[in-house]
Design a protein around this motif. Structure first.
Motif, short mmCIF file in Angstrom:
data_model
loop_
_atom_site.label_atom_id
_atom_site.label_comp_id
_atom_site.label_asym_id
_atom_site.label_seq_id
_atom_site.Cartn_x
_atom_site.Cartn_y
_atom_site.Cartn_z
N CYS A 42 4.49 8.07 5.36
CA CYS A 42 5.88 8.21 4.91
C CYS A 42 6.01 8.39 3.42
O CYS A 42 7.12 8.47 2.91
CB CYS A 42 6.74 7.03 5.35
SG CYS A 42 5.98 5.77 6.29
N CYS A 74 5.77 -0.35 7.90
CA CYS A 74 5.68 0.99 8.47
C CYS A 74 5.83 0.97 9.99
O CYS A 74 6.37 1.90 10.56
CB CYS A 74 4.35 1.62 8.10
SG CYS A 74 4.26 3.39 8.40
N CYS A 123 1.91 4.41 1.54
CA CYS A 123 1.71 4.94 2.88
C CYS A 123 1.55 6.46 2.85
O CYS A 123 2.41 7.17 2.34
CB CYS A 123 2.87 4.56 3.77
SG CYS A 123 2.69 5.20 5.44
N TYR A 165 0.84 -1.19 0.00
CA TYR A 165 0.00 0.00 0.00
C TYR A 165 0.87 1.24 0.00
O TYR A 165 1.99 1.22 0.51
CB TYR A 165 -0.97 0.00 1.18
CG TYR A 165 -0.35 0.32 2.52
CD1 TYR A 165 0.27 -0.66 3.28
CD2 TYR A 165 -0.38 1.62 3.04
CE1 TYR A 165 0.83 -0.37 4.50
CE2 TYR A 165 0.19 1.92 4.26
CZ TYR A 165 0.79 0.92 4.99
OH TYR A 165 1.36 1.22 6.21
N HIS A 224 4.67 0.38 1.10
CA HIS A 224 5.02 -0.59 2.13
C HIS A 224 4.42 -1.94 1.81
O HIS A 224 3.28 -2.03 1.37
CB HIS A 224 4.42 -0.20 3.48
CG HIS A 224 4.99 1.03 4.07
ND1 HIS A 224 6.33 1.27 4.12
CD2 HIS A 224 4.39 2.07 4.68
CE1 HIS A 224 6.52 2.43 4.73
NE2 HIS A 224 5.36 2.94 5.06
ZN LIG Z 1 4.38 4.05 6.27
#
Ligand SMILES: [Zn+2]
Ligand SMILES: [Zn+2]
Ligand SMILES: [Zn+2]
Lengths: 471, 225
Positions: A78, A97, A75, A73, A82
């Motif tokens: 960040c 994560c 993220c 997915y 991930h």
């Molecule tokens: Zn993340």
């Protein structure tokens, strides 16, 4: 005063609830400040939750390495992609994560119980023999011992001496099973047997959540939260469970047990590699070939029905089935009918109802129900059957183990289907003859060509009966 | 071999002539899971997609009287137990991949229902609050938006409030809007989200968009509860 505050006041409680676990931050229900203090004092240590090295990926919690059960997915925190694990996602998402946290604070000292067993029953000779072996494995700290017991041997009682020995030494014990039914059924019995010991049963939706007792009952998934926690680990029903779940159980078991620990396996149908290890003399083991009531296992009859597969697909029942229904030794017995697939069971319900009405096995169509894994009313239907409000139950392999009824006849439609492997068929046959009042019960496998699984299952039952006769 | 993304059962596709014609290229759900989804078909409210026998439902009539600010919401499925569980698994458990369950239907609804103005629509996701983002790591509305073949602009922002509970109570009183605009949008907007419940969220977003010059606001949602 809430639980969090209580834990804050007591380092002992904190250690009891966090030691031996590997948790996501969201699973650690502590005030943020407290959490950060534990982190900065290195009482909690973060570890990566997903291992991603040279193209091979592994979920640290469930051990999944299969690409199929990983996904990605983007993220939003960040701004990176991930990986996350889909295999154990119902326990909270494991991703790249967020780390997992392990406890590095004070060790917990579990109480040494001088006389924990409050059960006053008596074991049969076959049970005591096995119980003594398991107890010995705990006392001598053997790494593993397997108990090969027939369905209906009375496994839980056989465990009492081993659990008692562990509790006397102040050890922590877990009993794990892939089947939630097994956990639910065992919990009240263990509570009765060890009244002064803290016990929790952990499964999806269970009322216990904390998992900080000395004796833990857990499903495979719940076991995944533990890390080097248990001195004695008992694994119930280790057999040919769907492969990926089975792998998860073995991984979870290995992770949850301490490095120096004893694992006891309880099974009616040991997996191949265990049988090999037993043969090679590498795995200590003990047989319990007789049921607690001392009678032999009902041996399945095999009934060839030509064109069975296509007949069933066209919602037709084989004549042999009708013939058998009309000639049962004891028509009072309830009927368990197994089919390979949910869809088939749903489709066949009507014709089976008709046939049972015709043959007089039931007197009203409401006396028959179909039940399957995802059935919302599953528990209610099983209960009705147990209370004899239902006379017949059509089901898939979900009822093959754990669930017991005193007096049933068992029929398998399409026993040659691939879902009915050797272990499943042994378990299914094991539903019959469970009660001392009616120890025989009929078991019949309808097939249109004997499979390896059918032959081997029958042979395994015959072998056990041979051993049983010698006792 | 193909497995259902939702239940992991093997996807069997019986190739009879009748199914052969309708089998979709990338089926991600098995027949059993697909069968539990209920498409909204038949008569529906032309504003909010609720199953409704006349043209506009009572709710939407009320919105109209108050001065409605959305042109139309189109929803694909009835909100039933299955879709509720699917959305929970996807959104709250964070199983991002499960957005694939809706890809085909979302795309075809976009193409069919917004055929007149598809080319001029800018897709606007509903933003996620900071705390939700921390939990989930992704915005489900954006995840849906990205499956459409249309430009996306994240012009909505959720006003940050330190104390959610207090703020909400005040907000309700003042009819305060949780959204603000980072950049005015001059084209027609299509808001994409998972569930249309009361329609308040879409209208709050629309209010901000229109206040800053957006001419038309539509909405496309997976389920109508
Ligand atoms: Zn993340
Ligand atoms: Zn995992
Ligand atoms: Zn409406």
């Amino acid at each position: 005063m809430n639980m969090d505050k209580l834990i804050l006041c007591s380092p002992r409680l904190l250690a009891e609830s966090l030691s031996g676990k590997r948790l996501l931050e969201e699973e650690i229900s502590l005030p943020e400040k407290c959490f950060h203090v534990l982190l900065s004092t290195k009482q909690l240590i973060p570890i990566p939750a997903i291992e991603n090295q040279k193209g091979s990926v592994k979920c640290i919690r469930c051990g999944n390495t299969s690409k199929y059960y990983f996904s990605e997915y983007p993220c939003g925190i960040c701004q990176q992609k991930h990986l996350y694990c889909r295999n154990c996602i119902q326990m909270g998402r494991i991703s790249e994560c967020k780390p997992l946290y392990i406890w590095n604070g004070a060790e917990v000292h579990w109480p040494k119980h001088s006389n924990p067993l409050t059960w006053e029953g008596k074991l049969t000779p076959a049970q005591s023999n096995a119980a003594a072996q398991l107890e010995k494995a705990v006392i001598e700290k053997l790494p593993a011992c397997l108990c090969w017991a027939v369905c209906g041997a009375g496994k839980s009682e056989m465990l009492f001496p081993a659990i008692t020995a562990a509790l006397k030494q102040g050890k922590r014990i877990a009993l794990a099973s892939p089947r939630v039914d097994v956990i639910r059924e065992l919990f009240p019995r263990l509570e009765q047997a060890f009244q002064d010991v803290t016990i929790e049963a952990l499964y999806g939706g269970s009322e216990h959540k904390a998992g900080k007792s000395q004796l833990i009952l857990a499903t495979t998934h719940q076991l995944m939260r533990y890390y080097q926690a248990f001195d004695v680990l008992i694994i119930d029903e280790v057999d040919a469970f769907p492969f990926y779940l089975d792998k998860s159980l073995m991984y979870a078991a290995k992770q949850a047990a301490k490095k120096q620990s004893t694992t006891l396996y309880l099974t009616a149908t040991p997996r191949k590699n265990f049988r090999l290890q037993m043969k090679l003399g590498k795995l200590p083991h003990v047989f319990v070939p007789l049921r607690y009531h001392g009678h032999l296992l009902p041996v399945p009859k095999l009934k060839l029905a030509f064109h069975l597969t296509s007949q069933l697909a066209n919602k037709k029942l084989p004549n042999a089935f009708q013939k058998w229904l009309m000639n049962r030794q004891n028509p009072q017995r309830q009927l368990l009918i197994f089919g390979p697939k949910i869809s088939m069971i749903k489709e066949l319900k009507e014709v089976i109802t008709l046939l049972l009405l015709q043959t007089g096995a039931i007197s009203a169509s409401e006396e028959l129900q179909a039940v399957y894994a995802a059935d919302k009313d599953r528990e209610a239907k099983i209960k009705q059957f147990r209370n004899r409000e239902l006379h017949a139950l059509i089901t898939t392999t979900i009822l093959e183990r754990g669930v017991t009824f005193p007096s049933v006849d068992v029929a398998v439609l399409a026993a040659g289907h691939e879902v009915f492997n050797e272990a499943a068929l042994v378990q299914i046959a094991g539903r019959a003859g469970r009660s001392a009042d009616d120890p025989s019960g009929e078991v019949i496998f309808f097939h249109d060509g004997k499979t390896d699984a059918i032959e081997k299952a029958r042979q395994m039952i015959l072998d056990m009966n041979e051993r049983g006769k010698k006792l | 071999m193909n497995f259902c993304v939702y239940c992991h059962e093997r996807i069997e596709q019986p190739l009879t002539w009748s199914t052969w014609l309708t089998v979709k290229k990338n089926n991600v759900l098995c027949i059993s899971c697909t069968g539990k989804l209920e498409m909204i078909s038949g008569k529906r409210c032309k504003v909010c997609s609720r199953a409704w026998s006349s043209s506009i439902c009572l709710d939407c009539q009320q919105w109209r009287e108050l001065g409605d600010n959305i042109e139309r919401n189109y929803s694909i499925f009835h909100y039933n137990e299955t879709i509720c569980e699917m959305i929970t698994q996807w959104k709250f458990r964070g199983d991002y991949l499960l957005r694939e369950m809706f890809r085909n239907e979302l795309k075809s609804a976009f193409e069919k229902q917004f055929a007149n103005n598809a080319a001029s629509l800018t897709v606007i996701p509903i933003p996620l609050s900071e705390s939700r983002m921390q939990e989930r790591g992704f915005n489900q509305s954006l995840a849906l938006a990205e499956m459409l073949d249309a430009p996306i602009k994240q012009v909505l922002r959720r006003k940050s409030g330190e104390k959610q509970a207090k703020k909400n109570r005040k907000a309700r009183l003042k009819r305060d809007n949780p959204f603000s605009i980072t950049e005015p949008l001059k084209q027609a907007a299509l808001i994409v989200d998972d569930i249309y419940t009361t329609g308040t969220t879409v209208r709050q977003a629309a209010q901000q968009l229109k206040f800053h010059g957006c001419p038309e606001v539509y909405s496309l949602t997976i389920a109508r509860s």
